[in-house]
Design an enzyme around this catalytic site. Sequence first.
Site, PDB file in Angstrom:
ATOM      1  N   TYR A   1       6.411  -7.902  24.251  1.00 41.26           N
ATOM      2  CA  TYR A   1       7.246  -7.279  25.278  1.00 41.26           C
ATOM      3  C   TYR A   1       8.385  -6.503  24.626  1.00 41.26           C
ATOM      4  O   TYR A   1       8.651  -6.631  23.434  1.00 41.26           O
ATOM      5  CB  TYR A   1       7.763  -8.334  26.257  1.00 41.26           C
ATOM      6  CG  TYR A   1       6.664  -8.862  27.158  1.00 41.26           C
ATOM      7  CD1 TYR A   1       6.084  -8.042  28.118  1.00 41.26           C
ATOM      8  CD2 TYR A   1       6.201 -10.163  27.027  1.00 41.26           C
ATOM      9  CE1 TYR A   1       5.070  -8.515  28.937  1.00 41.26           C
ATOM     10  CE2 TYR A   1       5.184 -10.641  27.838  1.00 41.26           C
ATOM     11  CZ  TYR A   1       4.624  -9.810  28.795  1.00 41.26           C
ATOM     12  OH  TYR A   1       3.610 -10.272  29.594  1.00 41.26           O
TER      13      TYR A   1
ATOM     14  N   CYS B   1     -10.845 -23.468  27.809  1.00 41.82           N
ATOM     15  CA  CYS B   1     -12.035 -22.619  27.959  1.00 41.82           C
ATOM     16  C   CYS B   1     -11.864 -21.372  27.081  1.00 41.82           C
ATOM     17  O   CYS B   1     -10.745 -20.951  26.810  1.00 41.82           O
ATOM     18  CB  CYS B   1     -12.178 -22.143  29.396  1.00 41.82           C
ATOM     19  SG  CYS B   1     -12.008 -23.446  30.613  1.00 41.82           S
TER      20      CYS B   1
ATOM     21  N   CYS C   1      -5.975 -29.437  30.308  1.00 46.18           N
ATOM     22  CA  CYS C   1      -6.704 -28.183  30.123  1.00 46.18           C
ATOM     23  C   CYS C   1      -7.745 -28.404  29.027  1.00 46.18           C
ATOM     24  O   CYS C   1      -7.463 -29.069  28.028  1.00 46.18           O
ATOM     25  CB  CYS C   1      -5.709 -27.100  29.713  1.00 46.18           C
ATOM     26  SG  CYS C   1      -6.490 -25.608  29.096  1.00 46.18           S
TER      27      CYS C   1
ATOM     28  N   GLY D   1       2.082 -25.353  29.357  1.00 44.28           N
ATOM     29  CA  GLY D   1       1.614 -24.158  30.050  1.00 44.28           C
ATOM     30  C   GLY D   1       0.402 -24.448  30.909  1.00 44.28           C
ATOM     31  O   GLY D   1       0.503 -24.732  32.094  1.00 44.28           O
ATOM     32  N   ARG D   2      -0.774 -24.416  30.270  1.00 41.78           N
ATOM     33  CA  ARG D   2      -2.007 -24.552  31.057  1.00 41.78           C
ATOM     34  C   ARG D   2      -2.145 -25.933  31.693  1.00 41.78           C
ATOM     35  O   ARG D   2      -2.820 -26.066  32.700  1.00 41.78           O
ATOM     36  CB  ARG D   2      -3.211 -24.241  30.171  1.00 41.78           C
ATOM     37  CG  ARG D   2      -3.250 -22.772  29.790  1.00 41.78           C
ATOM     38  CD  ARG D   2      -4.497 -22.422  29.000  1.00 41.78           C
ATOM     39  NE  ARG D   2      -4.409 -21.049  28.539  1.00 41.78           N
ATOM     40  CZ  ARG D   2      -5.396 -20.401  27.931  1.00 41.78           C
ATOM     41  NH1 ARG D   2      -6.552 -21.019  27.727  1.00 41.78           N
ATOM     42  NH2 ARG D   2      -5.242 -19.165  27.535  1.00 41.78           N
TER      43      ARG D   2
ATOM     44  N   ARG E   1      13.207 -16.234  25.183  1.00 39.24           N
ATOM     45  CA  ARG E   1      11.925 -16.563  24.540  1.00 39.24           C
ATOM     46  C   ARG E   1      11.861 -15.688  23.296  1.00 39.24           C
ATOM     47  O   ARG E   1      11.971 -14.463  23.373  1.00 39.24           O
ATOM     48  CB  ARG E   1      10.767 -16.262  25.479  1.00 39.24           C
ATOM     49  CG  ARG E   1       9.472 -16.829  24.942  1.00 39.24           C
ATOM     50  CD  ARG E   1       8.605 -17.352  26.051  1.00 39.24           C
ATOM     51  NE  ARG E   1       7.703 -18.349  25.536  1.00 39.24           N
ATOM     52  CZ  ARG E   1       6.497 -18.581  26.031  1.00 39.24           C
ATOM     53  NH1 ARG E   1       6.074 -17.901  27.061  1.00 39.24           N
ATOM     54  NH2 ARG E   1       5.733 -19.510  25.527  1.00 39.24           N
TER      55      ARG E   1
HETATM   56  S1  SF4 Z   1      -9.575 -22.359  33.354  1.00 41.52           S
HETATM   57 FE1  SF4 Z   1      -9.941 -23.550  31.468  1.00 41.52          FE
HETATM   58  S2  SF4 Z   1      -8.407 -22.743  30.014  1.00 41.52           S
HETATM   59 FE2  SF4 Z   1      -7.743 -22.126  32.059  1.00 41.52          FE
HETATM   60  S3  SF4 Z   1      -6.329 -23.766  32.740  1.00 41.52           S
HETATM   61 FE3  SF4 Z   1      -8.389 -24.270  33.503  1.00 41.52          FE
HETATM   62  S4  SF4 Z   1      -9.252 -25.651  31.941  1.00 41.52           S
HETATM   63 FE4  SF4 Z   1      -7.527 -24.571  30.994  1.00 41.52          FE
END
Ligand code: SF4
Length: 217
Positions: A33, A194, A191, A169-170, A78
């Site tokens: 950014y 993926c 998570c 985050g995820r 950040r």
């Molecule tokens: S789609 Fe996959 S990579 Fe994205 S938050 Fe869900 S589990 Fe995680």
Amino acid sequence: MELHRIQNSFADAAERAYKAGYDGVELHGCHNYLISQFLNSRVNVRNDEYGENPALFALEIIREIRKRTPDSFIVGMRLGAFEPTLSDGIDHAKIFQAEGIDFLNISFGFMQLSDPFKPSDYPFTDLIYGAQEIRKQVLVPVFTVGEIISPEQADEILTATGIDIVDIGRGTLVNPNWANDARNGKDTGACIHCKICMWRINPEKCPGRIRYERNNK
Ligand code: SF4
């Protein structure tokens, strides 16, 4: 000058956040950014004062926000640990601390224009190494992020490094109540990283979320 118009837009946004009742804002100073384009000397090839002092663009934004908001309004940044090197990241952290920044949320990522580094025997990621090294050099709270998927892993990083906060985050895409569940010893879900995160396109198809919801009916 367009540059000043953009700086004012940052300050306008912070002022709106203040008026809307927010406690503070985080300026995004990494991940390609604009602020990081000034900070990274491999990108910033200007021959004016904003090239001579790559932090000036962000410093002037911070000063303008401070003029328009009370002292209690939190302004964090950040910041890339490796923009382009760790030594630069540490320098930037010290500059923003001297300007009165309230926290530094360390990440990195400027396509191929950063030099991430960690010693070969370091147990965590290069990003966490960068944040730890910055933490040693400043007094303001330092956060970090990156592929932290379990409360145990978060705890281990915080204990071993002295970093003040880890961002999830995820994990919060899988389970928006992740932090409360971690605090209460409940299943947070996780998570599964993926290859391509589909969450933003169709959260219903997020396999981590599907598994979490199945296990916590
Ligand atoms: S789609 Fe996959 S990579 Fe994205 S938050 Fe869900 S589990 Fe995680």
